[in-house]
Design a protein around this motif. Sequence first.
Motif, PDB file in Angstrom:
ATOM      1  N   ALA A   1      13.793  16.578 -64.127  1.00  0.00           N
ATOM      2  CA  ALA A   1      14.627  17.622 -64.064  1.00  0.00           C
ATOM      3  C   ALA A   1      13.778  18.830 -63.896  1.00  0.00           C
ATOM      4  CB  ALA A   1      15.519  17.510 -65.231  1.00  0.00           C
ATOM      5  N   TRP A   2      12.721  19.234 -64.502  1.00  0.00           N
ATOM      6  CA  TRP A   2      11.730  20.314 -64.483  1.00  0.00           C
ATOM      7  C   TRP A   2      11.376  20.174 -62.855  1.00  0.00           C
ATOM      8  CZ3 TRP A   2       8.030  21.259 -69.027  1.00  0.00           C
ATOM      9  CH2 TRP A   2       7.707  22.860 -68.887  1.00  0.00           C
ATOM     10  N   GLU A   3      11.096  19.397 -62.391  1.00  0.00           N
ATOM     11  CA  GLU A   3      10.175  19.351 -61.102  1.00  0.00           C
ATOM     12  C   GLU A   3      11.383  19.568 -60.212  1.00  0.00           C
ATOM     13  OE1 GLU A   3       7.547  16.439 -58.268  1.00  0.00           O
ATOM     14  OE2 GLU A   3       8.078  15.877 -60.342  1.00  0.00           O
ATOM     15  N   ALA A   4      12.735  19.322 -60.192  1.00  0.00           N
ATOM     16  CA  ALA A   4      13.411  19.641 -59.175  1.00  0.00           C
ATOM     17  C   ALA A   4      13.896  20.968 -59.117  1.00  0.00           C
ATOM     18  CB  ALA A   4      14.681  18.509 -59.395  1.00  0.00           C
ATOM     19  N   LEU A   5      13.753  21.542 -60.251  1.00  0.00           N
ATOM     20  CA  LEU A   5      14.287  23.019 -60.367  1.00  0.00           C
ATOM     21  C   LEU A   5      13.331  23.992 -59.821  1.00  0.00           C
ATOM     22  CD1 LEU A   5      16.537  24.528 -61.784  1.00  0.00           C
ATOM     23  CD2 LEU A   5      15.182  24.617 -63.859  1.00  0.00           C
ATOM     24  N   ASP A   6      13.718  24.890 -58.770  1.00  0.00           N
ATOM     25  CA  ASP A   6      12.961  25.712 -58.048  1.00  0.00           C
ATOM     26  C   ASP A   6      13.390  27.088 -58.578  1.00  0.00           C
ATOM     27  OD1 ASP A   6      11.300  27.218 -56.536  1.00  0.00           O
ATOM     28  OD2 ASP A   6      12.327  26.819 -54.659  1.00  0.00           O
ATOM     29  N   HIS A   7      12.648  27.520 -59.754  1.00  0.00           N
ATOM     30  CA  HIS A   7      13.377  28.680 -60.384  1.00  0.00           C
ATOM     31  C   HIS A   7      12.168  29.226 -61.123  1.00  0.00           C
ATOM     32  CE1 HIS A   7      15.211  31.312 -63.114  1.00  0.00           C
ATOM     33  NE2 HIS A   7      16.441  30.893 -62.406  1.00  0.00           N
ATOM     34  N   PRO A   8      11.905  30.787 -60.864  1.00  0.00           N
ATOM     35  CA  PRO A   8      10.781  31.350 -61.457  1.00  0.00           C
ATOM     36  C   PRO A   8      10.533  31.274 -62.994  1.00  0.00           C
ATOM     37  CG  PRO A   8      12.293  33.005 -60.598  1.00  0.00           C
ATOM     38  CD  PRO A   8      12.601  31.568 -59.961  1.00  0.00           C
ATOM     39  N   THR A   9      11.627  31.379 -63.584  1.00  0.00           N
ATOM     40  CA  THR A   9      11.422  31.238 -65.041  1.00  0.00           C
ATOM     41  C   THR A   9      11.286  29.702 -65.555  1.00  0.00           C
ATOM     42  OG1 THR A   9      13.569  32.875 -65.365  1.00  0.00           O
ATOM     43  CG2 THR A   9      12.948  31.564 -67.208  1.00  0.00           C
ATOM     44  N   ALA A  10      11.734  28.636 -64.986  1.00  0.00           N
ATOM     45  CA  ALA A  10      11.022  27.541 -65.156  1.00  0.00           C
ATOM     46  C   ALA A  10       9.517  27.319 -64.637  1.00  0.00           C
ATOM     47  CB  ALA A  10      11.839  26.358 -64.229  1.00  0.00           C
ATOM     48  N   ASP A  11       9.166  28.084 -63.732  1.00  0.00           N
ATOM     49  CA  ASP A  11       7.738  27.983 -63.385  1.00  0.00           C
ATOM     50  C   ASP A  11       6.889  28.940 -64.520  1.00  0.00           C
ATOM     51  OD1 ASP A  11       8.401  26.731 -61.378  1.00  0.00           O
ATOM     52  OD2 ASP A  11       7.924  28.430 -59.926  1.00  0.00           O
ATOM     53  N   ARG A  12       7.497  29.798 -65.145  1.00  0.00           N
ATOM     54  CA  ARG A  12       6.807  30.751 -66.218  1.00  0.00           C
ATOM     55  C   ARG A  12       6.863  29.617 -67.494  1.00  0.00           C
ATOM     56  NH1 ARG A  12       8.764  33.372 -70.340  1.00  0.00           N
ATOM     57  NH2 ARG A  12      10.953  33.464 -69.478  1.00  0.00           N
ATOM     58  N   HIS A  13       7.953  29.103 -67.622  1.00  0.00           N
ATOM     59  CA  HIS A  13       7.719  27.980 -68.794  1.00  0.00           C
ATOM     60  C   HIS A  13       6.701  27.168 -68.661  1.00  0.00           C
ATOM     61  CE1 HIS A  13      11.045  30.074 -70.749  1.00  0.00           C
ATOM     62  NE2 HIS A  13      12.278  29.394 -69.919  1.00  0.00           N
ATOM     63  N   LEU A  14       6.561  26.672 -67.343  1.00  0.00           N
ATOM     64  CA  LEU A  14       5.762  25.648 -67.176  1.00  0.00           C
ATOM     65  C   LEU A  14       4.059  25.898 -67.279  1.00  0.00           C
ATOM     66  CD1 LEU A  14       4.702  22.753 -66.142  1.00  0.00           C
ATOM     67  CD2 LEU A  14       5.049  23.982 -63.515  1.00  0.00           C
ATOM     68  N   ALA A  15       4.028  27.390 -67.002  1.00  0.00           N
ATOM     69  CA  ALA A  15       2.746  27.892 -67.104  1.00  0.00           C
ATOM     70  C   ALA A  15       2.174  28.120 -68.701  1.00  0.00           C
ATOM     71  CB  ALA A  15       2.487  29.315 -66.570  1.00  0.00           C
ATOM     72  N   GLU A  16       3.218  28.482 -69.526  1.00  0.00           N
ATOM     73  CA  GLU A  16       3.244  28.511 -70.726  1.00  0.00           C
ATOM     74  C   GLU A  16       2.986  27.206 -71.758  1.00  0.00           C
ATOM     75  OE1 GLU A  16       6.942  30.434 -71.959  1.00  0.00           O
ATOM     76  OE2 GLU A  16       5.893  32.490 -71.360  1.00  0.00           O
ATOM     77  N   ALA A  17       3.712  26.089 -70.954  1.00  0.00           N
ATOM     78  CA  ALA A  17       3.593  24.762 -71.724  1.00  0.00           C
ATOM     79  C   ALA A  17       1.954  24.116 -71.244  1.00  0.00           C
ATOM     80  CB  ALA A  17       4.509  23.970 -71.101  1.00  0.00           C
ATOM     81  N   ALA A  18       1.834  24.340 -70.042  1.00  0.00           N
ATOM     82  CA  ALA A  18       0.523  23.712 -69.617  1.00  0.00           C
ATOM     83  C   ALA A  18      -0.703  24.410 -70.341  1.00  0.00           C
ATOM     84  CB  ALA A  18       0.305  23.723 -67.923  1.00  0.00           C
ATOM     85  N   ALA A  19      -0.594  25.538 -70.625  1.00  0.00           N
ATOM     86  CA  ALA A  19      -1.708  26.232 -71.417  1.00  0.00           C
ATOM     87  C   ALA A  19      -1.834  25.832 -72.662  1.00  0.00           C
ATOM     88  CB  ALA A  19      -1.373  27.813 -71.456  1.00  0.00           C
ATOM     89  N   ILE A  20      -0.626  25.525 -73.319  1.00  0.00           N
ATOM     90  CA  ILE A  20      -0.661  24.834 -74.778  1.00  0.00           C
ATOM     91  C   ILE A  20      -1.316  23.244 -74.514  1.00  0.00           C
ATOM     92  CG2 ILE A  20       0.701  23.990 -76.727  1.00  0.00           C
ATOM     93  CD1 ILE A  20       2.279  26.473 -75.910  1.00  0.00           C
ATOM     94  N   TRP A  21      -0.471  22.693 -73.698  1.00  0.00           N
ATOM     95  CA  TRP A  21      -0.813  21.017 -73.498  1.00  0.00           C
ATOM     96  C   TRP A  21      -2.497  20.697 -73.071  1.00  0.00           C
ATOM     97  CZ3 TRP A  21       4.206  20.214 -70.298  1.00  0.00           C
ATOM     98  CH2 TRP A  21       5.228  20.368 -71.135  1.00  0.00           C
ATOM     99  N   THR A  22      -3.053  21.291 -72.288  1.00  0.00           N
ATOM    100  CA  THR A  22      -4.039  21.158 -71.911  1.00  0.00           C
ATOM    101  C   THR A  22      -5.462  21.206 -72.965  1.00  0.00           C
ATOM    102  OG1 THR A  22      -4.471  23.401 -70.964  1.00  0.00           O
ATOM    103  CG2 THR A  22      -3.976  21.813 -69.328  1.00  0.00           C
TER     104      THR A  22
END
Length: 263
Positions: A161-182
């Motif tokens: 669902a996240w991948e299918a969503l083309d939305h700048p807010t979803a992308d911002r959430h992705l950057a925040e999540a990836a910074a924590i997860w890595t």
Amino acid sequence: MNLEDTPARARLDRALDDLAVTFHGMTARADETQCTCHWGGADELALLKVPDLELAPDLLRRTWSAPDWSDHGAVLRRVLPQFARALVGGAEAVTTKAEVGQSFARGRWQQWPVRQRDVVEEFLHAWWAHSLTAPAPAIPVHDLLVLCAEASATLTPWLAAWEALDHPTADRHLAEAAAIWTRDLLDDELPWPTWHDEDPLRTELVTWLARHAPIRLRAHDTLLHRIRLAALPTPARWEDPHWPVPRLTPSPAPPAPDRRSGT
């Protein structure tokens, strides 16, 4: 327009209403017991055997988080409408999200009757869809993914669902999540405690990030290097020219207000 007046919020509100209708009248089992020393008294236990009675926030939390009900599913059904609204409203924002998801898993909601199972599944998906585009969701998206993955024993539908969503807010959430997860993925660890098999979840998460993040996070060079390295096997990871991985630079804090000017 009210920022919450969106199709995603309307879907979430319908899902919450469906929970209230579907689980109306539910109670804990008449013979359910609990430890009076560690959980609460007999008067509080009796409240769980009365349908639809609103519980005090502390009692609600002790109820869904207790690990030793004889029928956790019945107890969860009893509190679920109130519990779901509390979660969406942020009342449980300080709670470990894996613990919330594991409460759903202990209730074995995926084995409930079809109608009950379907409304729980729709609630989780509606909440997830709403949070992905909400500028400041009550529970951060990276935490909500943990909750949904633990509740359902899978990452696949949530990442899809996240991948299918083309939305700048979803992308911002992705950057925040990836910074924590890595931070953990670079050490070959899943970024949260899980009840399920850790290795497949970690592999799916890091593979998805490596495939999906470069498309959405082009401006985040350092973060993309961290994701790429996390996806490499060892020792290739350590032999890569970008290892050791650089630290992520935190965003600068906003300037303090000038009290002399009144701004």
